[in-house]
Structures are given as structure tokens and as C-alpha cells.
Enzyme design. Sequence first.
Site, PDB file in Angstrom:
ATOM      1  N   LYS A 152     -12.956   1.862  16.109  1.00  0.00           N
ATOM      2  CA  LYS A 152     -11.706   1.107  16.272  1.00  0.00           C
ATOM      3  C   LYS A 152     -11.253   1.043  17.723  1.00  0.00           C
ATOM      4  CE  LYS A 152     -10.021   1.569  11.939  1.00  0.00           C
ATOM      5  NZ  LYS A 152      -9.226   2.038  10.862  1.00  0.00           N
ATOM      6  N   LYS A 161       7.604 -17.668 -10.428  1.00  0.00           N
ATOM      7  CA  LYS A 161       6.775 -16.627 -11.016  1.00  0.00           C
ATOM      8  C   LYS A 161       5.567 -17.235 -11.747  1.00  0.00           C
ATOM      9  CE  LYS A 161       6.957 -12.786 -14.217  1.00  0.00           C
ATOM     10  NZ  LYS A 161       7.678 -12.138 -15.295  1.00  0.00           N
ATOM     11  N   ASN A 192       0.844  -1.198   0.000  1.00  0.00           N
ATOM     12  CA  ASN A 192       0.000   0.000   0.000  1.00  0.00           C
ATOM     13  C   ASN A 192       0.875   1.242   0.000  1.00  0.00           C
ATOM     14  OD1 ASN A 192       0.511   0.842   2.849  1.00  0.00           O
ATOM     15  ND2 ASN A 192      -0.410  -1.152   3.247  1.00  0.00           N
ATOM     16  N   LYS A 201     -10.731  -2.677  18.861  1.00  0.00           N
ATOM     17  CA  LYS A 201      -9.365  -3.156  19.131  1.00  0.00           C
ATOM     18  C   LYS A 201      -9.036  -3.138  20.624  1.00  0.00           C
ATOM     19  CE  LYS A 201      -7.860  -2.259  14.568  1.00  0.00           C
ATOM     20  NZ  LYS A 201      -6.847  -2.816  13.688  1.00  0.00           N
ATOM     21  N   PHE A 243      -3.516   3.766  15.135  1.00  0.00           N
ATOM     22  CA  PHE A 243      -3.732   4.818  14.144  1.00  0.00           C
ATOM     23  C   PHE A 243      -4.915   4.410  13.273  1.00  0.00           C
ATOM     24  CE2 PHE A 243      -0.615   8.319  13.518  1.00  0.00           C
ATOM     25  CZ  PHE A 243       0.036   8.167  14.740  1.00  0.00           C
ATOM     26  N   PRO A 271      -3.210 -11.371  10.459  1.00  0.00           N
ATOM     27  CA  PRO A 271      -3.465 -11.161  11.892  1.00  0.00           C
ATOM     28  C   PRO A 271      -3.514  -9.669  12.188  1.00  0.00           C
ATOM     29  CG  PRO A 271      -1.169 -11.800  11.517  1.00  0.00           C
ATOM     30  CD  PRO A 271      -1.884 -11.940  10.194  1.00  0.00           C
ATOM     31  N   ASP A 272      -4.330  -9.277  13.164  1.00  0.00           N
ATOM     32  CA  ASP A 272      -4.377  -7.880  13.591  1.00  0.00           C
ATOM     33  C   ASP A 272      -3.351  -7.710  14.718  1.00  0.00           C
ATOM     34  OD1 ASP A 272      -4.980  -5.413  14.902  1.00  0.00           O
ATOM     35  OD2 ASP A 272      -6.921  -5.420  13.880  1.00  0.00           O
ATOM     36  N   ILE A 273      -2.247  -7.046  14.387  1.00  0.00           N
ATOM     37  CA  ILE A 273      -1.124  -6.955  15.328  1.00  0.00           C
ATOM     38  C   ILE A 273      -1.518  -6.136  16.561  1.00  0.00           C
ATOM     39  CG2 ILE A 273       1.266  -6.164  15.591  1.00  0.00           C
ATOM     40  CD1 ILE A 273       1.468  -6.603  12.466  1.00  0.00           C
TER      41      ILE A 273
HETATM   42  O1  C5P Z   1      -8.116  -2.149  11.233  1.00  0.00           O
HETATM   43  P1  C5P Z   1      -7.337  -0.981  10.719  1.00  0.00           P
HETATM   44  O2  C5P Z   1      -6.258  -1.364   9.764  1.00  0.00           O
HETATM   45  O3  C5P Z   1      -8.160   0.122  10.159  1.00  0.00           O
HETATM   46  O4  C5P Z   1      -6.664  -0.380  12.045  1.00  0.00           O
HETATM   47  C1  C5P Z   1      -5.574   0.465  12.004  1.00  0.00           C
HETATM   48  C2  C5P Z   1      -4.722   0.289  13.247  1.00  0.00           C
HETATM   49  O5  C5P Z   1      -4.518  -1.088  13.548  1.00  0.00           O
HETATM   50  C3  C5P Z   1      -3.350   0.853  13.053  1.00  0.00           C
HETATM   51  O6  C5P Z   1      -2.865   1.252  14.316  1.00  0.00           O
HETATM   52  C4  C5P Z   1      -2.569  -0.340  12.516  1.00  0.00           C
HETATM   53  O7  C5P Z   1      -1.177  -0.215  12.732  1.00  0.00           O
HETATM   54  C5  C5P Z   1      -3.171  -1.476  13.296  1.00  0.00           C
HETATM   55  N1  C5P Z   1      -3.216  -2.754  12.570  1.00  0.00           N
HETATM   56  C6  C5P Z   1      -2.445  -3.798  12.968  1.00  0.00           C
HETATM   57  N2  C5P Z   1      -2.516  -5.011  12.323  1.00  0.00           N
HETATM   58  C7  C5P Z   1      -3.353  -5.183  11.287  1.00  0.00           C
HETATM   59  C8  C5P Z   1      -4.160  -4.114  10.863  1.00  0.00           C
HETATM   60  C9  C5P Z   1      -4.059  -2.909  11.512  1.00  0.00           C
HETATM   61  O8  C5P Z   1      -1.649  -3.642  13.923  1.00  0.00           O
HETATM   62  N3  C5P Z   1      -3.413  -6.345  10.690  1.00  0.00           N
END
Ligand code: C5P
Length: 408
Positions: A347, A295, A216, A351, A333, A313-315
Amino acid sequence: MSPTPALRGKHIVLGLSGGIACYKAAELARALGRAGASVQVVMTEAAERFITPMTMQALTGRPVFTSTWDAREASAMPHIALGREADAVVVAPASADFIARLAQGRADELLSLLCLARPAAACPLLVAPAMNREMWAHPATQRNVAQIIADGAVVLGPAAGDQACGEVGEGRMLEAQELCDAVEAAFQPKWLAGRSLLVTAGPTYEAIDPVRGITNRSSGKMGFAVARAAAEAGARVTLVAGPVHLATPQGVRRIDVRSAEQMLAAVLPEAPQHEIFVATAAVADWRPARHTEHKVKKDGSGRAPALELTENPDILATVARLPMGQRPWCVGFAAESQDLVRHARDKLVRKGVPLIVANLGPATFDRDDNVLVLVDAQGERELPGADKLTLARLLVQEIAARAPSAAA
Ligand code: C5P
């Protein structure tokens, strides 16, 4: 928006002792001037062998002082007057001999006399060593460096690399911009002294095959600015960075990763070691479900191959769910294209974090300036448009005020 001149109104005495790195001091004088400082140069006799006072005068707009016996100073005591006017004394380059002189408290020429006579509590001394690697490594130099640090000096560098003598090793003076950044850092309030902060930054890259991937437009600039501002504020900082071409801020420990899974693997063992976690990374939401070793080729059918995705995974949410005692105080963020506050508040809950920093994604990607809105359980607060470093410094101040300290 051009950055706020961070040294506006500051008066710096720039001291040069003898060394080939004197040529970099000319650049440093300009960098300090660009950052808003007024600069008074003081040179030792040895420094005059490497660069002329005329050059330094032309760059700073002030005649250079080279002698204790200089009668221009109305009081006839330049060693007292120059130190009283200064907000900081920066010695760059500092030769091995000059560091030895500082360590001993010598006062037989203007620059060391001035360092000794300055009001130490109000006027920090920053020293940028520059010498051959053997001279730097010598126990005598190391002893002297330890002594001046114990006496309150801040030692900047040195760096390792090519040396003017043709050798390679530690002893190169830091570059002018690095030194200027360090001078700026010295003036920042130490909101996070003794504390620790982990930050993720940049995009992630999710490989489709060995040559293609999903990523991105995140530049990493906001996260790197947060890392720099936190280090300037006195924190121990670890930066987990996705693929970006940005220099590591001084004093920051950096771990490079590519994919979201790698970022999570890097963050998880670090999180319990830090009091504060700031997730600025634009982590890719999805990655290709399968990794292809070679490739992917066109097969001539005119049809595109199906690209099956799986969620990353959502870190941030993972760290925010760590058990008490292992969980840092978390900041997320939110980069949105509309309805900033509503999405940020959503969020905050989803979160499970105490603070979300919202910004308009498309308006800030790859730019140097930004507008931030802080959203927490109490309400919203806007940090108005500024360059990312200025905003990061304000954000660090806000974080320091909100995050409970481990010692509390
Ligand atoms: O869910 P979203 O991407 O909109 O949330 C943004 C926040 O979550 C940011 O702080 C981003 O660094 C964190 N994030 C993360 N892991 C992911 C997606 C988002 O830590 N897979």
C-alpha cells in the site's frame, strides 16, 4: 485492556467557587481520581453554600481547605504549600466573581491567593466558567476572561444549553468527563504545536435505496483517538467523519459525511489547508452503480435483484497525488486479516504515501485496544498493544518527528 491512567502520579488542586455547578465538581473529583490523580479540594465560602466540604473530602480522601488561616498546614501557609505540591490547579466551577478576582490578582481568600501564589511556569491554571448566560456575555466578564487568558490561564468551555436558572444559552460548565479530558490534554507534550492535521474516520455508507445500504464494521474509534491526540498535542485539527456515534473530541472541527464520494468532496478543499493528512476511515471500496429513489420491492418471483457495483474513489491516493504545495504529508491505515506487513508495504508504494499504519482489522473493529505496526521506506516498528488513545498519542509523536514542518 483498560486505558492507561493518564493522570497517574499527578496531583491536582481542585478549586470550587460559588455556583450550582458545584454538584458537577463532585463528579469531576471522582473522574480525576479514576484517571489516576490525587486531588486536593479548596473551596471558597460561597462554594460551601452549594456543596459541603464533607462530600468533597469523602470523594477525594483528603480534608478540604477553605481558609487562608487554616493551621493544619505545617508551615501555616496553605496558599504556598498547596500550590507548590500541585501539578495543576483546576477551578471548576469558576464563577463570574471568581474570574474577576483572578483578572485583578486579588488575594483576600485562599483560592484566589493560591492561584496567584502558585509557580505559574510549573503549575498550569485551568478555569471552567459556570454562570448565567447574561453574566457570561457581559462585556465585563468577557474582558476578565480575555485578561486571565492573556495571563496564561486555560479557559475550558463554557458550553451552551439548559441553565439551572431555567434560561438557555452559553455559560454551562462543561461536564465532568470533558473537564477531566481537558486536564489530561494539558499534560500532553505539544508535539504538533502550531501545525495542522486533517483526519478521516469511521466507515462510509453507500445507499442502495432510501432504506438499505452497504457499510462496514469500522467504529471510528481509532480515527477519533488520532484527532483527539493531535489536538492535545497542539495541532489545529479537522475531522471528516463517516456515520458513527462518537462525541467530537474537544477543540476538533468536525465535518460529518455519509458516503465515500461525500468524504472525498469534504476532504479535497481541506487537504491543501492542512500540513498532515491521516486517513483512518474504512472507506467502502464499492458503491451501488445506480441509486434507487424508492425502496426496492420483492417482485414475488423468488429472484433477488442484481446489485451492480462501481468502485469508489481512493481518497488517500487522490490526496497523495495533489501537486506539491497543496499536498499534505500523508499517513494511510491498513486493516488486514493476515500478512500485515507485506500488504502494508504494498500500500505504501501503491498509494504513494510515506507512512502506513497497519493493524489487524477483525481483531480491532469496535474495540478500545489495538496493536499498530508503522511501515515506511526505512522499515517497520511495532507500537505494542494498548488502548487506542495511548496508541494515538504515540502515533502523533511519530508523525510529528517524521512530517517535515512547513516552516522548515
Ligand atoms: O486500499 P485500502 O482500503 O486497503 O487502503 C486503506 C487506506 O486507504 C486507509 O488509510 C483508508 O483510509 C484509505 N482509503 C481511502 N479511500 C478509499 C479506500 C481507502 O482514503 N476509497
